[in-house]
Write a protein that holds these residues in place. Structure first.
Motif, PDB file in Angstrom:
ATOM      1  N   LEU A  82      -3.847   7.379  -5.526  1.00  0.00           N
ATOM      2  CA  LEU A  82      -5.143   7.360  -4.833  1.00  0.00           C
ATOM      3  C   LEU A  82      -4.940   6.960  -3.392  1.00  0.00           C
ATOM      4  CD1 LEU A  82      -8.319   6.887  -4.614  1.00  0.00           C
ATOM      5  CD2 LEU A  82      -7.837   4.540  -5.337  1.00  0.00           C
ATOM      6  N   THR A 142      -7.630   6.367   0.054  1.00  0.00           N
ATOM      7  CA  THR A 142      -8.966   6.500   0.631  1.00  0.00           C
ATOM      8  C   THR A 142      -8.940   6.461   2.161  1.00  0.00           C
ATOM      9  OG1 THR A 142      -9.386   4.116   0.665  1.00  0.00           O
ATOM     10  CG2 THR A 142      -9.975   5.296  -1.359  1.00  0.00           C
ATOM     11  N   TYR A 162      -2.928   4.784   3.868  1.00  0.00           N
ATOM     12  CA  TYR A 162      -2.407   4.872   2.492  1.00  0.00           C
ATOM     13  C   TYR A 162      -1.839   6.264   2.181  1.00  0.00           C
ATOM     14  CZ  TYR A 162      -3.801   0.208   0.939  1.00  0.00           C
ATOM     15  OH  TYR A 162      -3.888  -1.151   0.778  1.00  0.00           O
ATOM     16  N   GLY A 205       0.257  -6.839  -1.709  1.00  0.00           N
ATOM     17  CA  GLY A 205      -0.117  -7.750  -0.624  1.00  0.00           C
ATOM     18  C   GLY A 205      -0.646  -7.023   0.592  1.00  0.00           C
ATOM     19  N   LYS A 254       1.895  -3.633   4.250  1.00  0.00           N
ATOM     20  CA  LYS A 254       2.488  -2.507   3.537  1.00  0.00           C
ATOM     21  C   LYS A 254       3.702  -1.985   4.316  1.00  0.00           C
ATOM     22  CE  LYS A 254      -0.726  -2.682   0.395  1.00  0.00           C
ATOM     23  NZ  LYS A 254      -0.396  -3.504  -0.798  1.00  0.00           N
TER      24      LYS A 254
HETATM   25  N1  UDP Z   1      -6.331   1.922  -1.878  1.00  0.00           N
HETATM   26  C1  UDP Z   1      -6.820   2.877  -1.010  1.00  0.00           C
HETATM   27  N2  UDP Z   1      -7.474   2.472   0.123  1.00  0.00           N
HETATM   28  C2  UDP Z   1      -7.659   1.163   0.439  1.00  0.00           C
HETATM   29  C3  UDP Z   1      -7.162   0.194  -0.441  1.00  0.00           C
HETATM   30  C4  UDP Z   1      -6.497   0.599  -1.592  1.00  0.00           C
HETATM   31  O1  UDP Z   1      -6.654   4.067  -1.243  1.00  0.00           O
HETATM   32  O2  UDP Z   1      -8.251   0.869   1.479  1.00  0.00           O
HETATM   33  C5  UDP Z   1      -5.658   2.371  -3.125  1.00  0.00           C
HETATM   34  C6  UDP Z   1      -4.167   2.626  -2.935  1.00  0.00           C
HETATM   35  O3  UDP Z   1      -3.737   3.578  -3.883  1.00  0.00           O
HETATM   36  C7  UDP Z   1      -3.628   1.259  -3.238  1.00  0.00           C
HETATM   37  C8  UDP Z   1      -4.489   0.837  -4.398  1.00  0.00           C
HETATM   38  O4  UDP Z   1      -5.796   1.346  -4.090  1.00  0.00           O
HETATM   39  O5  UDP Z   1      -2.243   1.285  -3.525  1.00  0.00           O
HETATM   40  C9  UDP Z   1      -4.581  -0.663  -4.648  1.00  0.00           C
HETATM   41  O6  UDP Z   1      -4.657  -1.388  -3.449  1.00  0.00           O
HETATM   42  P1  UDP Z   1      -3.403  -2.215  -2.884  1.00  0.00           P
HETATM   43  O7  UDP Z   1      -2.151  -1.525  -3.298  1.00  0.00           O
HETATM   44  O8  UDP Z   1      -3.632  -2.440  -1.432  1.00  0.00           O
HETATM   45  O9  UDP Z   1      -3.547  -3.594  -3.681  1.00  0.00           O
HETATM   46  P2  UDP Z   1      -2.341  -4.605  -4.056  1.00  0.00           P
HETATM   47  O10 UDP Z   1      -1.384  -3.824  -4.899  1.00  0.00           O
HETATM   48  O11 UDP Z   1      -1.745  -5.084  -2.771  1.00  0.00           O
HETATM   49  O12 UDP Z   1      -3.047  -5.673  -4.835  1.00  0.00           O
END
Ligand code: UDP
Ligand code: MN
Length: 306
Positions: A11, A13, A17, A217, A220
């Motif tokens: 995913l 958005t 990403y 976190g 990235k």
């Molecule tokens: N994501 C996205 N847009 C955002 C935030 C998150 O598309 O603004 C998606 C992306 O696939 C991401 C996932 O949601 O890997 C989960 O968020 P993230 O990996 O930032 O969370 P963490 O793993 O750091 O808790």
């Protein structure tokens, strides 16, 4: 249903990403996956990056950042900030596939993981912070519209204990900790890239077994300074990401993704595309105001009920 009905799903958005999802897809191709690659995107993604995604993924699936029905539920909850969480739940609507593996866009596949499709819904690996919960960055699921609806309903009534999809999914699939050990993926399928406490010795002992790395976190991989001349990424001062994993992410990015980016793109993407021997110094760190602009855009979409 054979392999055709099975897919890896991610995913994104926003444009930042997208970089993660392109590297992830490339990492899956490099380990010779036989499954299809699917990315769910929202209309926030710029046209030029949509083109990049189409060349790498088998299926680019546009989803609503937040449908009006979801929005009503979120309003009830008083939690309009959960929009990104809800976007991830759209993966259960991919009913053209019989079984899928969801991978966050900040994960990187190191070794072939096609054997994950032998697992059933709902399979995931323990969370490194609270191991009685699973981490929701990597999981096996079966698309089903009823599950999607019931997850939304559940979110509206129960909410999520961490403000994200992980809290929601752990409450929903609440038998995961106790019911069936086969639904527990080995930790090597979702290794957090930040070593802490007892972690370094484990990392050393089991490094060859690692299949998927997860850059959890706020910072990235694409935000870390990279030098095109030396080919080396320098972890940000406050980051605890493992330097070797970061380097691996950047090697794939520079080999396979960076040359395909449009140099006339705005912001982060344009700056990364411009890296060359003549312009070797990284400028990839997203300026704060760009991040804030993204937030403003998302909030506006929420208020408009999109
Ligand atoms: N994501 C996205 N847009 C955002 C935030 C998150 O598309 O603004 C998606 C992306 O696939 C991401 C996932 O949601 O890997 C989960 O968020 P993230 O990996 O930032 O969370 P963490 O793993 O750091 O808790
Ligand atoms: Mn993640």
């Amino acid at each position: 249903m054979g392999e055709k009905g099975e897919a890896f799903v991610t995913l994104t958005t926003n444009d930042a990403y997208v970089l993660g999802s392109l590297v992830l897809a490339e990492s899956l191709r490099r380990v010779g996956t036989k499954r299809r690659l699917v990315v769910m995107i929202t209309n926030e993604i710029s046209e030029t990056l949509k083109h990049n995604l189409h060349t790498v993924f088998d299926d680019v699936h546009v989803v609503d950042l937040l449908s009006s029905e979801d929005f009503k539920n979120l309003q009830l909850l008083g939690r309009p900030d959960l929009h990104v969480t809800f976007t991830k739940l759209h993966c259960w609507n991919l009913t053209q596939y019989s079984k899928c593996v969801f991978l966050d866009a900040d994960t990187l596949v190191i070794q072939n993981v096609d054997d994950m499709f032998e697992r059933e819904e709902f399979s995931a690996a323990p969370d490194s912070g609270w191991p009685d919960c699973f981490n929701s960055g990597v999981f096996v699921f079966k698309p089903n519209v009823d599950t999607y609806k019931s997850l939304l309903q559940f979110a509206a009534t129960q909410g999520t204990f961490d403000g994200g999809d992980q809290g929601l999914l752990n409450r929903y699939f609440n038998t995961w900790p106790t019911n069936d050990i086969k639904t527990h993926l080995p930790f090597t399928y979702n290794v957090v890239s930040r070593p802490f406490y007892s972690y370094p010795s484990g990392l050393k002992a089991f490094k060859q077994n690692i299949k998927i790395v997860h850059f959890i976190g706020a910072d990235k991989p694409w935000q870390h300074p990279y030098n095109y001349s030396s080919g080396v990424v320098t972890p940000l001062p406050d980051s605890r990401h493992d330097a070797e994993f970061l380097q691996y992410w950047w090697n794939i990015f520079i080999d396979s993704v960076q040359p395909t980016l449009n140099p006339s793109a705005e912001g982060l993407i344009g700056r990364l595309a411009a890296l060359s021997v003549d312009n070797p110094v990284d400028s990839s760190i997203m300026p704060l105001e760009e991040i804030q602009n993204l937030d403003v855009k998302l909030k506006k979409n929420c208020e408009e009920g999109r």
